[in-house]
Write an enzyme that holds these catalytic residues in place. Structure first.
Site, PDB file in Angstrom:
ATOM      1  N   ARG A  76      72.328  -5.787 121.060  1.00  0.00           N
ATOM      2  CA  ARG A  76      72.308  -4.787 122.129  1.00  0.00           C
ATOM      3  C   ARG A  76      71.051  -3.496 121.157  1.00  0.00           C
ATOM      4  O   ARG A  76      70.668  -2.730 121.986  1.00  0.00           O
ATOM      5  CB  ARG A  76      73.243  -4.035 122.156  1.00  0.00           C
ATOM      6  CG  ARG A  76      74.423  -5.009 122.974  1.00  0.00           C
ATOM      7  CD  ARG A  76      75.903  -4.268 123.050  1.00  0.00           C
ATOM      8  NE  ARG A  76      75.953  -3.231 123.560  1.00  0.00           N
ATOM      9  CZ  ARG A  76      76.847  -2.272 123.296  1.00  0.00           C
ATOM     10  NH1 ARG A  76      78.003  -2.732 122.652  1.00  0.00           N
ATOM     11  NH2 ARG A  76      77.187  -1.145 124.161  1.00  0.00           N
ATOM     12  N   LYS A  82      72.817   6.082 122.803  1.00  0.00           N
ATOM     13  CA  LYS A  82      74.137   5.907 122.255  1.00  0.00           C
ATOM     14  C   LYS A  82      73.850   4.847 121.345  1.00  0.00           C
ATOM     15  O   LYS A  82      72.835   4.258 120.923  1.00  0.00           O
ATOM     16  CB  LYS A  82      75.230   5.185 123.410  1.00  0.00           C
ATOM     17  CG  LYS A  82      74.719   3.908 123.890  1.00  0.00           C
ATOM     18  CD  LYS A  82      75.760   3.537 125.251  1.00  0.00           C
ATOM     19  CE  LYS A  82      75.238   2.198 125.574  1.00  0.00           C
ATOM     20  NZ  LYS A  82      75.962   1.769 126.847  1.00  0.00           N
ATOM     21  N   HIS A  83      74.970   4.773 120.320  1.00  0.00           N
ATOM     22  CA  HIS A  83      76.271   5.675 120.068  1.00  0.00           C
ATOM     23  C   HIS A  83      76.049   6.586 118.759  1.00  0.00           C
ATOM     24  O   HIS A  83      76.118   6.036 117.828  1.00  0.00           O
ATOM     25  CB  HIS A  83      77.354   4.637 119.716  1.00  0.00           C
ATOM     26  CG  HIS A  83      77.332   3.576 121.027  1.00  0.00           C
ATOM     27  ND1 HIS A  83      76.518   2.240 120.677  1.00  0.00           N
ATOM     28  CD2 HIS A  83      78.206   3.298 122.003  1.00  0.00           C
ATOM     29  CE1 HIS A  83      76.916   1.656 121.982  1.00  0.00           C
ATOM     30  NE2 HIS A  83      77.695   2.099 122.317  1.00  0.00           N
ATOM     31  N   HIS A 105      85.915  -1.095 119.815  1.00  0.00           N
ATOM     32  CA  HIS A 105      86.822  -1.139 121.110  1.00  0.00           C
ATOM     33  C   HIS A 105      88.048  -1.763 120.480  1.00  0.00           C
ATOM     34  O   HIS A 105      89.105  -1.591 121.196  1.00  0.00           O
ATOM     35  CB  HIS A 105      86.271  -2.387 121.892  1.00  0.00           C
ATOM     36  CG  HIS A 105      85.053  -1.983 122.652  1.00  0.00           C
ATOM     37  ND1 HIS A 105      83.632  -1.987 122.138  1.00  0.00           N
ATOM     38  CD2 HIS A 105      84.807  -1.633 123.843  1.00  0.00           C
ATOM     39  CE1 HIS A 105      82.771  -1.684 122.899  1.00  0.00           C
ATOM     40  NE2 HIS A 105      83.492  -1.393 124.097  1.00  0.00           N
ATOM     41  N   ASP A 124      82.313   8.396 124.138  1.00  0.00           N
ATOM     42  CA  ASP A 124      82.709   6.912 124.677  1.00  0.00           C
ATOM     43  C   ASP A 124      83.812   6.886 125.288  1.00  0.00           C
ATOM     44  O   ASP A 124      84.551   7.745 125.328  1.00  0.00           O
ATOM     45  CB  ASP A 124      82.432   5.918 123.323  1.00  0.00           C
ATOM     46  CG  ASP A 124      81.955   4.615 123.650  1.00  0.00           C
ATOM     47  OD1 ASP A 124      82.104   3.959 124.888  1.00  0.00           O
ATOM     48  OD2 ASP A 124      81.349   3.796 122.831  1.00  0.00           O
TER      49      ASP A 124
END
Length: 964
Positions: A173, A203-204, A216, A290
């Protein structure tokens, strides 16, 4: 807590990126909406709630109630489908007092969350591209998709600098590990997307690139100094903010150097959000947390309390709160208790409203459902994806310049597929260029044994392309296999995963060439194969370093070798929509039984832009026409075999166009053809008879079957000429055919008359000159190095009959199905090797030869013929005598009737064949058109293809499809 030592003042006096051009109207609308809201509704604007279009009715009702009860500011869509989402979005917007902002994670396109939508390459792939204009265009087209689906905020680009190869959540990513490259790519992406009217999100914050944990699942720790974070992680934000970044997402990270509270998430840190992002970086756009349901945040505090903490830290929008009602209550109470000022609340709420105005929600329109799928999956998206992959694929090692592969006649190539995903597209694309065999094995010893006949091995490593988090590593066994076979073979390793996979290899010393293709999409596989064979140049540069093997920005450029590449019509200035008309004509021809099947190929500017098959091998059979099926090309043999060898001899001075037959073959010295020149003969302007049914004289006069005087059912020294299955002609009859031609009468009048005789004559001369067969010569001089491995005489010797299209059910000579043997009787009586007929091929191979002609004798890095030779033979010398022909080549008609559509340039050239074949090239439009058929099956009968002008009508449509 005060941190001043490492940070400079970043204030750029930046403009508020949420302001519209009509600032006064925007401010009036914002103030009006704000003034009409209750306190609870104002706080509701700070929330963006997750919605999935594939959710059940109970969840849909729950979301609907939240919208009605709390006047939330927006929704963020996750899983589902585009039509369902559009329909649901229209319903939910109708429920909202103020139209809601719609956000999505669409980092590489809507397909990150939705089925049936477009997936562009991941950021790591884009990071390998040198031309940032392509990244900007990618952002633009993703933005267009978002806008079409009613999405106002795309939570992209990711600006994390992936300096940790073990990062489990960023990785693909990220644009890479170089701060400049990441920043420039992110800026280009941002500009492209915002130019489409969709607001970007970096982001982030403050940087999730150098961690080996997933926020996460836990709270990752960023253990770096203030100075390091300032110089690396924050670098992209500085530039993007200055250039008009609309929003930032703050990550859930533990950053001890920036926040003194142990284990306190960055998303809740006032120092990180307010002091650094808002004040020092002077960011005036929207600040999103987030997702508050992520473990990095949700494990921290009680439900609702985290919402208040996030707002107090300086965030504007609480993303995906665990309990919207409780969160709103906490913030409202804090406001009523004086912990939150009116100024602070108004700042965030009005920023939300400014964003709504900027994206057009002051004039909200529902999403149009008509043509939604087509609008989200466009040809221009395919075209861009192709360019992106062509530009990204990176050669990082290339010993002895092995790539692109040249001198195909010296290569015996095997393909070994590793990984747990399919590499069939890669393999099929490789086979378009050369003879490549797929080798599989259950053990290393078995693999080494199977690879013994090959000197070049292409190893493709294929793993899932479903998402960027999928496993990318080699297994231990695969590492061992690569290491062992690279000791004994020339290995080209092509990895269709992120570059970090190469770090697992024990050694790369023995691997001759390494290609990084980044992803295992079909287009990535196609383009990588084209780069391997030099149909495309290699341009990519590594966006990351790979252990001790390769440094960041490594990459070896290679030049294209002018081999055919494969793409969509639009990239060659053609219209896909208009070319669809060709499908109708081809299907019509098959349906009306003009031919059982068709192979059809069109290339322009060196790019194959149409390559389709229609029908079956036979009317009664089940075998559908495939790309690697081969046809008897009949008279195309003249320009595919005899003519190029003749052109070679003319270049070498062995013959000239003015050479007489008496000079080529001594036996013609006292014949009526002694003074006929090569030019006259190949222009069909020599009074030669059109043809001779040689076979007829070998039939029994009564039964009309092959006479036992001339034929046997089994081979022997006296009968070794195989004309069909179990039918062998007398060996000495080979001398009779040239004698019959030599002694034949000339036509009474000199005029254009097409004749096969010149090619019998030239075949004899060429074979005597070289003391080799025409088959051996054309293979070694042309086909092998061209990679025309589907082109051959007598294919029944070499390939399965299942791959050979039958030509006729012969009831007049061979009395059997002609399948794998040449249809032309005269060529059959020469053992299948005629100068005028006998070659079998597929459309792709014929296109290579025609493209070589079109490129003035150059193809695949090799010069076969000089440009002046091509021009000399592609000239009509007797046009004034109503003879359109060139030297060997057919040319466009001079009058009304002729071999083309009449819409083609006079510099064009080609030929047609009795079996329904057609090959034509046009230098002015750079078009090659190939049509292969077996219209003679089950019997030659009436030539309906010719009668209804099927081939030339298709040619007309090709020219109509050219875009101005």
């Amino acid at each position: 807590m005060i941190f001043t030592t490492a940070f400079n003042s970043y204030s750029q006096n930046t403009k508020n990126p949420l302001l519209s051009e009509d600032i006064e109207l925007q401010q009036k609308w914002v103030d009006s909406i704000y003034g009409s809201m209750t306190l609870s509704e104002k706080v509701g604007q700070l929330y963006m709630v997750q919605v999935m279009s594939n959710q059940d009715e109970a969840n849909k009702e729950k979301i609907s109630q939240i919208i009605k009860d709390y006047c939330i500011g927006g929704i963020i869509y996750s899983n589902g489908g585009p039509y369902r989402q559009a329909k649901l979005n229209n319903e939910l917007q109708e429920l909202s007092k103020v139209p809601m902002l719609v956000g999505m994670d669409a980092e590489w396109g809507l397909s990150m969350r939705l089925d049936s939508t477009y997936a562009f390459p991941w950021n790591m792939t884009l990071g390998a591209i040198k031309d940032n204009k392509l990244i900007e265009q990618t952002g633009r087209q993703i933005g267009e998709h978002c806008k079409r689906l009613g999405v106002h905020f795309n939570f992209a680009p990711v600006v994390d600098i992936n300096t940790n190869p073990l990062n489990p959540i960023i990785g693909n990513r990220s644009f890479g590990e170089g701060r400049e490259n990441v920043t420039n790519k992110a800026l280009a992406f941002m500009n492209g997307m915002q130019s489409a009217g969709v607001l970007a999100n970096a982001k982030h914050f403050p940087g999730h690139g150098d961690t080996d944990q997933d926020s996460h699942k836990t709270l990752p720790t960023i253990n770096f100094t203030e100075k390091r974070i300032d110089s690396v992680e924050l670098y992209p934000y500085k530039k993007l903010i200055k250039e008009g970044l609309s929003s930032v997402m703050v990550a859930h990270l533990n950053v001890p150097s920036l926040e003194s509270k142990p284990g306190y998430p960055s998303s809740l840190s006032k120092y990180i959000v307010t002091d650094i992002l808002k004040e020092r970086l002077d960011f005036q756009g929207l600040i999103f947390t987030d997702a508050l349901t992520m473990k990095g945040a949700s494990d921290f505090s009680e439900t609702g309390a985290i919402d208040l903490a996030a707002f107090m830290a300086g965030n504007d929008v609480m993303l995906m709160s665990e309990d919207v009602g409780l969160g709103i209550s906490k913030i409202t109470n804090a406001y009523n208790n004086g912990e939150i000022s009116e100024e602070r609340l108004a700042l965030s709420v009005k920023k939300v409203l400014q964003a709504k105005y900027k994206v057009g929600l002051h004039n909200y329109q529902p999403i149009q459902l008509e043509n939604l799928s087509q609008d989200l999956n466009r040809l221009k998206d395919d075209a861009l994806y192709e360019v992106l992959m062509e530009s990204a694929i990176t050669i990082v090692k290339n010993e002895n310049d092995i790539l692109p592969l040249r001198q195909l006649e010296t290569k015996s190539i095997a393909y070994v597929e590793l990984g747990d995903d399919s590499g069939s597209t890669f393999f099929n694309e490789l086979k378009k260029y050369a003879k490549v065999h797929a080798i599989s094995a259950d053990s290393l010893s078995q693999l080494k044994g199977k690879l013994q006949p090959y000197n070049t091995v292409i190893v493709g490593f294929h793993r899932s392309n479903d998402n960027p988090w999928k496993s990318y590593k080699f297994s231990e066994a695969e590492i061992d296999w690569i290491e062992e076979i690279s000791k004994t073979h020339t290995i080209i390793l092509d990895v269709f995963v992120k570059p970090y996979a190469l770090a697992e290899l024990k050694s790369i010393d023995n691997i001759a060439s390494i290609v990084i293709s980044y992803q295992n999409s079909e287009i990535a596989q196609q383009k990588s194969a084209q780069i391997v064979f030099g149909a495309l140049p290699s341009q990519g540069r590594l966006p990351v370093s790979i252990g001790d093997h390769f440094l960041m920005y490594s990459g070896i450029s290679t030049n294209a070798l002018k081999r055919l590449s494969y793409t969509i019509p639009e990239r060659a200035g053609m219209s896909s929509e208009k070319l669809k008309k060709i499908d109708s004509i081809a299907n019509y021809a098959v349906k009306k039984k003009m031919t059982p099947g068709i192979q059809l190929l069109i290339a322009r500017s060196g790019k194959v832009i149409y390559n389709k098959n229609f029908g079956k091998h036979t009317y009664e059979g089940k075998e559908e026409v495939g790309f690697d099926d081969i046809y008897d090309v009949a008279s195309l043999t003249k320009i595919l075999a005899t003519l190029p060898l003749t052109m070679e001899l003319e270049e070498q001075g062995i013959i000239s166009l003015d050479s007489k037959l008496s000079e080529l073959l001594l036996e013609y010295g006292d014949s009526n053809k002694a003074n006929i020149t090569v030019k006259e003969m190949l222009s069909h302007y020599a009074r030669l008879r059109p043809w001779e049914p040689f076979y007829y004289k070998t039939l029994d006069s009564i039964t009309k079957k092959p006479d036992a005087k001339y034929y046997r059912s089994s081979r022997s020294d006296a009968f070794e000429v195989e004309v069909a299955r179990n039918l062998f002609l007398r060996t000495d009859y080979q001398d009779s055919i040239p004698e019959i031609i030599k002694d034949s009468e000339l036509l009474s009048k000199l005029k254009y008359r097409y004749s096969d005789f010149p090619y019998y004559i030239l075949k004899k001369f060429i074979e005597e000159h070289y003391d080799r067969t025409l088959e051996q010569l054309v293979q070694s001089h042309f086909y092998e190095s061209l990679g025309a491995n589907y082109t051959m005489y007598n294919p029944y010797h070499n390939i399965s009959s299942k791959k050979i299209v039958p030509t006729e059910i012969d009831d007049y000579y061979r009395n059997q199905k002609v399948h794998g043997y040449v249809h032309d009787m005269g060529a059959a009586m020469q053992g299948g090797i005629g100068g005028h007929a006998g070659v079998f091929s597929n459309a792709n191979d014929v296109a290579k030869i025609m493209q070589m002609y079109l490129q003035k004798g150059y193809y695949g890095g090799k010069r076969y013929l000089k440009p002046e030779t091509i021009d000399k033979f592609n000239t009509c010398y007797y046009c004034e005598s109503d003879n359109r022909r060139g030297i060997g080549f057919d040319k466009p008609q001079l009058g009304d009737a002729g071999p083309t559509c009449g819409c083609i340039s006079m510099t064009s050239f080609g030929h047609s064949g009795f079996t329904g074949t057609y090959a034509w090239a046009d230098p002015e439009e750079e078009i090659v058109y190939i049509f292969l058929a077996n219209r003679t099956y089950p019997n030659a009968g009436k030539n309906l293809l010719l009668r209804e002008n099927i081939r030339t009508e298709i040619q007309r449509l090709i020219y109509e499809a050219i875009e101005e």
